[in-house]
Scaffold this motif. Structure first.
Motif, mmCIF file in Angstrom:
data_model
loop_
_atom_site.group_PDB
_atom_site.id
_atom_site.type_symbol
_atom_site.label_atom_id
_atom_site.label_comp_id
_atom_site.label_asym_id
_atom_site.label_seq_id
_atom_site.Cartn_x
_atom_site.Cartn_y
_atom_site.Cartn_z
ATOM 1 N N LEU A 158 -2.468 -30.688 22.372
ATOM 2 C CA LEU A 158 -2.374 -29.958 21.111
ATOM 3 C C LEU A 158 -2.438 -30.907 19.925
ATOM 4 N N GLY B 232 -5.318 -31.549 17.796
ATOM 5 C CA GLY B 232 -6.604 -32.075 17.323
ATOM 6 C C GLY B 232 -6.935 -33.424 17.922
ATOM 7 N N SER B 233 -7.501 -34.305 17.118
ATOM 8 C CA SER B 233 -8.033 -35.577 17.607
ATOM 9 C C SER B 233 -6.931 -36.631 17.737
ATOM 10 N N TYR C 131 -4.330 -32.753 11.138
ATOM 11 C CA TYR C 131 -4.670 -31.574 11.936
ATOM 12 C C TYR C 131 -5.077 -30.441 11.004
ATOM 13 N N THR C 132 -5.779 -29.475 11.547
ATOM 14 C CA THR C 132 -6.341 -28.394 10.758
ATOM 15 C C THR C 132 -5.688 -27.062 11.118
ATOM 16 N N ASP D 153 -6.530 -26.202 14.558
ATOM 17 C CA ASP D 153 -5.692 -26.872 15.549
ATOM 18 C C ASP D 153 -4.378 -26.121 15.753
ATOM 19 N N HIS E 179 -5.168 -23.061 17.795
ATOM 20 C CA HIS E 179 -5.385 -23.470 19.186
ATOM 21 C C HIS E 179 -4.048 -23.678 19.896
ATOM 22 N N ARG F 62 -1.467 -37.376 20.274
ATOM 23 C CA ARG F 62 -2.333 -37.147 19.108
ATOM 24 C C ARG F 62 -1.766 -37.830 17.866
ATOM 25 N N LYS G 250 0.612 -35.673 16.010
ATOM 26 C CA LYS G 250 0.140 -34.354 15.590
ATOM 27 C C LYS G 250 0.494 -33.258 16.592
ATOM 28 N N SER G 251 0.665 -33.606 17.858
ATOM 29 C CA SER G 251 1.081 -32.595 18.832
ATOM 30 C C SER G 251 2.453 -32.037 18.455
ATOM 31 N N VAL H 41 2.108 -29.892 15.012
ATOM 32 C CA VAL H 41 1.592 -28.522 15.094
ATOM 33 C C VAL H 41 2.597 -27.619 15.813
ATOM 34 N N THR I 70 -5.088 -26.858 28.059
ATOM 35 C CA THR I 70 -4.957 -26.096 26.812
ATOM 36 C C THR I 70 -5.683 -24.762 26.884
#
Length: 313
Positions: free
Chosen positions: A18, A20-21, A27-28, A31, A34, A57, A60-61, A64, A277
């Motif tokens: 989770l 994104g990149s 993150y967007t 994301d 998702h 991430r 970022k995981s 989010v 995912t």
């Protein structure tokens, strides 16, 4: 025999995918959407324990997931939150390294809590062994986190019996989890127990006695990589994949469940971490959460022998 690690249930959802990149970009909204779909599928499958790490991430995981908790205020009380610290990713010219110094542990936990938008972690795992770590310094950090109410329970990841034993000598808090790579495709942990007194034992690589040590000391096992990256469930015609599908049809379940049942059937009380995912694939794991492992003694061995590609010694 031990059961699953305290508070984690039969399985966990692994949140590494989770956010994104893996680069430093933000993150967007996509994301977040998702992540919402994946977490929703996990909850629908009966999974209430979620596994994170501060590095996933690049944070970022966790971030989010924090967005999801903020958007659903009642969710936090329904779930178990687990995260890990101890790995530092490469930064500029500095290589990636392990860091279990006391102040680093405390700082990383505080940062995880901020990203997750929660006051407490239910479980904190030390992600990898740090050869320079001082057990007494780790003990001080974990004790402080526990006294402050920032972490309820503690565990380790990717550690051997000897490493855990040395750490436990200094800790005032129990260790309740060891998370290891374990699957029908990654079998060194179970091969270790039958290759004793054979020439193949030297090349096995798994630290001997670790599964037994954890079981004897009430340390639950969690299996990362539990679905073996789809090796036996992708539909590709292989002898073991064919066997998995035949067993799934016979048991009225999915190939993913058969692969997870193979882990859960072991008496050490292994809780698989499900990392896909894809909502449909998460849903395919539902029986591994809600049903008792439905493999006979003989079926368990049949899967093992097929996957190893050779008879037992």
């Amino acid at each position: 025999m031990t059961g699953p690690p305290a508070g984690t249930g039969r399985a966990l959802y692994g949140c590494m995918g989770l956010g994104g990149s893996w680069d430093d970009s933000a993150y967007t909204a996509a994301d977040v959407g998702h992540a919402e779909a994946a977490v929703g599928a996990a909850l629908d499958a009966g999974i209430t324990a979620f596994d994170h790490a501060d590095i996933y991430r690049r944070g970022k995981s966790e971030a989010v997931f924090g967005e999801l908790l903020a958007a659903s205020p009642g969710l936090r009380a329904r779930i178990t939150l687990q995260s890990k610290c101890g790995i530092r990713l490469p930064d500029g010219e500095r290589p990636g390294l392990y860091d279990l110094r006391g102040p680093t542990i405390v700082r990383r936990v505080e940062e995880s809590l901020a990203r997750l938008r929660t006051d407490t972690l239910d479980v904190l795992l030390l992600h990898r062994p740090d050869p320079l770590a001082r057990p007494e310094e780790i003990a001080g950090a974990l004790g402080s986190l526990h006294r402050q109410g920032l972490v309820r329970r503690f565990g380790v990841s990717n550690m051997s019996a000897a490493q855990i034993a040395r750490l436990r000598e200094r800790l005032d808090v129990p260790l309740v989890v060891n998370q290891l790579e374990m699957s029908l495709g990654h079998r060194a942990w179970v091969e270790d127990g039958v290759l004793v007194n054979t020439a193949a034992s030297a090349g096995n690589g798994f630290p001997h006695g670790t599964v037994e040590y954890c079981a004897a000391n009430g340390i639950g096992l969690q299996a990362w990589g539990a679905l073996a990256r789809g090796r036996f469930t992708s539909g590709s015609p292989t002898p073991t994949g064919d066997l998995v599908r035949a067993l799934a049809e016979r048991k009225g379940t999915t190939p993913e469940t058969i692969v997870l049942w193979w882990l859960q059937r072991h008496p050490a009380g292994i809780a698989p971490v499900i990392g896909t995912t894809r909502p449909a694939r998460i849903a395919a794991c539902r029986d591994a959460v809600l049903r008792e492992p439905g493999l006979t003694h003989e079926e368990w061995y049949e899967l093992w022998i097929s996957a190893r590609g050779a008879p037992l010694p």
